[in-house]
Design a protein around this motif. Structure first.
Motif, short mmCIF file in Angstrom:
data_model
loop_
_atom_site.label_atom_id
_atom_site.label_comp_id
_atom_site.label_asym_id
_atom_site.label_seq_id
_atom_site.Cartn_x
_atom_site.Cartn_y
_atom_site.Cartn_z
N GLU A 75 -9.90 3.42 6.34
CA GLU A 75 -8.93 3.57 7.43
C GLU A 75 -9.27 2.67 8.61
O GLU A 75 -8.39 1.99 9.17
CB GLU A 75 -8.89 5.03 7.89
N ALA A 76 -10.55 2.62 8.97
CA ALA A 76 -10.95 1.76 10.08
C ALA A 76 -10.72 0.29 9.76
O ALA A 76 -10.34 -0.51 10.63
CB ALA A 76 -12.42 2.01 10.41
N HIS A 77 -10.93 -0.08 8.51
CA HIS A 77 -10.71 -1.47 8.09
C HIS A 77 -9.23 -1.84 8.14
O HIS A 77 -8.87 -2.93 8.62
CB HIS A 77 -11.25 -1.63 6.67
N GLY A 100 -3.95 3.16 -3.71
CA GLY A 100 -2.86 3.45 -4.64
C GLY A 100 -3.35 4.25 -5.85
O GLY A 100 -2.71 5.24 -6.25
N HIS A 101 -4.47 3.86 -6.41
CA HIS A 101 -5.01 4.62 -7.55
C HIS A 101 -5.45 6.02 -7.12
O HIS A 101 -5.22 7.00 -7.85
CB HIS A 101 -6.19 3.87 -8.16
N ARG A 107 -4.91 12.30 -4.45
CA ARG A 107 -5.54 12.29 -3.13
C ARG A 107 -4.47 12.10 -2.06
O ARG A 107 -3.97 11.00 -1.82
CB ARG A 107 -6.58 11.17 -3.06
N ASP A 108 -4.07 13.19 -1.40
CA ASP A 108 -3.03 13.12 -0.38
C ASP A 108 -3.45 12.29 0.82
O ASP A 108 -2.60 11.68 1.49
CB ASP A 108 -2.65 14.53 0.07
N ASP A 109 -4.77 12.24 1.12
CA ASP A 109 -5.22 11.44 2.25
C ASP A 109 -4.99 9.96 1.98
O ASP A 109 -4.65 9.19 2.89
CB ASP A 109 -6.69 11.72 2.57
N ALA A 110 -5.13 9.54 0.73
CA ALA A 110 -4.87 8.15 0.38
C ALA A 110 -3.38 7.84 0.51
O ALA A 110 -2.98 6.77 0.99
CB ALA A 110 -5.35 7.87 -1.04
N LEU A 111 -2.53 8.77 0.08
CA LEU A 111 -1.09 8.58 0.20
C LEU A 111 -0.67 8.47 1.66
O LEU A 111 0.16 7.61 2.03
CB LEU A 111 -0.37 9.75 -0.48
N ALA A 112 -1.26 9.29 2.51
CA ALA A 112 -0.93 9.25 3.94
C ALA A 112 -1.35 7.91 4.56
O ALA A 112 -0.62 7.34 5.39
CB ALA A 112 -1.61 10.41 4.67
N LEU A 113 -2.51 7.40 4.16
CA LEU A 113 -2.95 6.11 4.69
C LEU A 113 -2.00 4.99 4.25
O LEU A 113 -1.67 4.10 5.05
CB LEU A 113 -4.36 5.81 4.22
N LEU A 114 -1.57 5.03 3.02
CA LEU A 114 -0.64 4.00 2.54
C LEU A 114 0.68 4.07 3.31
O LEU A 114 1.24 3.03 3.69
CB LEU A 114 -0.38 4.18 1.05
N ARG A 134 3.91 5.28 -6.66
CA ARG A 134 3.26 6.59 -6.56
C ARG A 134 3.98 7.59 -5.68
O ARG A 134 3.83 8.80 -5.88
CB ARG A 134 1.83 6.42 -6.01
N ASP A 135 4.74 7.15 -4.70
CA ASP A 135 5.32 8.08 -3.75
C ASP A 135 6.63 8.65 -4.28
O ASP A 135 7.26 8.08 -5.18
CB ASP A 135 5.57 7.36 -2.41
N ASP A 136 7.05 9.79 -3.70
CA ASP A 136 8.34 10.36 -4.10
C ASP A 136 9.45 9.73 -3.27
O ASP A 136 9.22 8.97 -2.32
CB ASP A 136 8.33 11.88 -3.95
N ASP A 137 10.71 10.06 -3.62
CA ASP A 137 11.85 9.46 -2.94
C ASP A 137 11.86 9.78 -1.45
O ASP A 137 12.17 8.91 -0.62
CB ASP A 137 13.16 9.93 -3.59
N ALA A 138 11.53 11.02 -1.11
CA ALA A 138 11.57 11.41 0.30
C ALA A 138 10.56 10.60 1.12
O ALA A 138 10.85 10.16 2.23
CB ALA A 138 11.28 12.91 0.43
N GLY A 139 9.36 10.42 0.56
CA GLY A 139 8.35 9.65 1.27
C GLY A 139 8.78 8.22 1.49
O GLY A 139 8.56 7.64 2.56
N LEU A 140 9.40 7.60 0.48
CA LEU A 140 9.86 6.22 0.62
C LEU A 140 11.02 6.11 1.60
O LEU A 140 11.07 5.18 2.40
CB LEU A 140 10.26 5.66 -0.74
N ARG A 141 11.93 7.07 1.55
CA ARG A 141 13.07 7.01 2.48
C ARG A 141 12.62 7.15 3.92
O ARG A 141 13.23 6.57 4.83
CB ARG A 141 14.07 8.12 2.14
#
Length: 472
Positions: A75-77, A100-101, A107-114, A134-141
């Motif tokens: 996250e810092a990087h 992404g992997h 790992r929801d924390d990885a999804l939130a960072l992306l 990897r994300d669902d439609d709602a997250g992408l929208r």
């Protein structure tokens, strides 16, 4: 991108940078803090010489899971002051792929960072591609406003948006946003998609690339103009010669290959090599001694494209040369030689490692050749290359060669290869690793059940797993 600094192969950091299976095994046995420090060093400072052909992201993501590592350093990087829009995308590409992997493993924390980086980061397009998988439609929208906000509603902004939509590696987010009823979202994306499609159609209908006139001399003149302007056109020029040259043109082509200007000479050499002309091997040898590096390099490249027995026979005489043609001859014998060439290939393998080290480009062909010819005496050199090379692709080729030459491979390197960063190497290991080793049986079961594993690896794994008999 800066050339990576690779630690010695006997250190934990060096093993992880190389993507070796032993890196994972040593990390799991090391103190957790030290293992995570080395792992973060690899993820934040991409150790690959060529990120387009070498894999590391799944390898590092699996180790993050096994160690239960946090994502604070990543996250810092990503969000630190070094996130410059003008910086090379590879500064953050590996970290985003690892996230992404991790997201695909839940790992929801990885999804939130992306999601956060796609909204605000400089390398947002890479993050968006990861989310598209990897994300669902709602997250992408939810990201539509932030991404489209990067493109002002001006002529220049609309053109940049059209280019981004057209060149997107994963189109799923843009398709979702095109369905949005808001004019500021759906309307803009639909217009951008139409504009991008029109631009692509225009490029296809009106090619702007250079084209020579329809004669042998015109092709030579075109190739020479390219050389004079700093563009190497001799390979496409050779293809053009294949279309326009007839039997009566051979004297001109041979003379041009012998003494023509550099651009035309290179084109003639490539054409004669492709045609298998009986004069080309002597012309190649003469050209390699030429003072022009361009002509010498083109002559070597032309020779490497030849597949006939005449080229293989000439390679046997050239293999001892201490120049580029000698190295090329060794590669030809490794790829196309016969059993009588084993000693020549073995000698070239040993000399290349001694003179140029375990990362020499020629070793790719020589390792393949040692395996193809089944040269048992090559096993000690191949084991050295396996341990020391920083290229995971070369290590994978070496593993395949060891499988064919080293009787100890099944109980040795094949075991650690089950944890290797390259899927082709894991496939070789799955086919050869000794299943009586408890680690092997457990790893095969884990790979068979892992949804992120490649299909070819899982096919090889399942061929080794013996179904249990049903109880009675």
């Amino acid at each position: 991108m800066f050339e990576p600094v690779i630690a010695p192969s006997g250190t934990l950091l060096g093993l992880l940078q190389r993507g070796r299976g032993d890196g994972t095994l040593h990390a799991l046995a090391a103190p957790r803090a030290a293992a995570l420090t080395a792992l973060n060093q690899c993820v934040l400072h991409d150790p690959r010489h060529d990120w387009q052909v070498e894999n590391r992201s799944l390898y590092y993501a699996r180790l993050f899971l096994d160690l239960g590592g946090g994502l604070e350093d990543i996250e810092a990087h990503l969000f630190g002051p070094g996130d410059d829009p003008d910086a090379d995308e590879t500064r953050t590409g590996l970290a985003l792929s690892v996230l992404g992997h991790l997201a695909s493993y839940g790992r929801d924390d990885a999804l939130a960072l992306l999601r956060g980086y796609a909204a605000t980061g400089a390398n947002w397009a890479w993050a968006l591609d990861e989310l598209a998988l990897r994300d669902d439609d709602a997250g992408l929208r939810s990201l539509a406003g932030a991404v489209l906000g990067r493109f002002p509603a001006t002529r220049e902004g609309d053109a940049a948006l059209a280019a981004a939509v057209r060149d997107a590696f994963e189109p799923r987010p843009w398709r979702l946003w095109a369905e949005d009823r808001r004019v500021s979202v759906g309307g803009r994306v639909r217009a951008a998609r139409e504009s991008g499609s029109f631009d692509r159609w225009q490029r296809q209908m009106r090619p702007t690339g250079p084209r020579p006139d329809w004669s042998v001399q015109s092709v030579f003149d075109w190739a020479q103009r390219g050389a004079d302007g700093g563009s190497a056109l001799h390979v496409p020029a050779a293809r053009c010669l294949g279309a326009v040259a007839g039997p009566d043109d051979r004297p001109l082509i041979v003379e041009t290959a012998r003494s023509g200007p550099d651009g035309a000479r290179c084109a003639a050499l490539h054409y004669l090599a492709e045609a298998g002309d009986p004069a080309v091997l002597d012309l190649v040898e003469t050209a390699v001694a030429d003072s022009s590096r361009t002509v010498a390099d083109a002559a070597v490249a032309a020779f490497e494209r030849m597949c006939g027995e005449a080229a293989v026979d000439r390679a046997r005489g050239w293999v001892h040369r201490p120049d580029a043609l000698g190295a090329s001859a060794a590669g030809v014998l490794a790829c196309r030689g016969g059993g009588q060439d084993e000693e020549l290939v073995l000698g070239a393998l040993r000399e290349t490692v001694r003179a140029d080290g375990p990362d020499a480009p020629l070793l790719w062909a020589l390792a393949d050749g040692a395996g193809r010819l089944g040269i048992g005496c090559a096993a000690p050199v191949l084991r050295h290359i396996y341990r020391e090379t920083s290229s995971s692709q070369l290590r994978g080729r070496t593993a395949r060669a060891l499988a064919a030459t080293d009787p100890s491979f099944a109980t040795g390197f094949a075991v650690e290869c089950l944890w290797d960063c390259e899927e082709t190497t894991r496939e070789v290991a799955a086919l050869h690793a000794e299943t009586r080793d408890a680690r092997v049986a457990e790893r095969l079961r884990r790979l068979a059940a892992d949804p992120a594993e490649e299909a070819e690896v899982q096919t090889a794994v399942r061929s080794r797993i013996v179904p249990q008999s049903p109880p009675f």
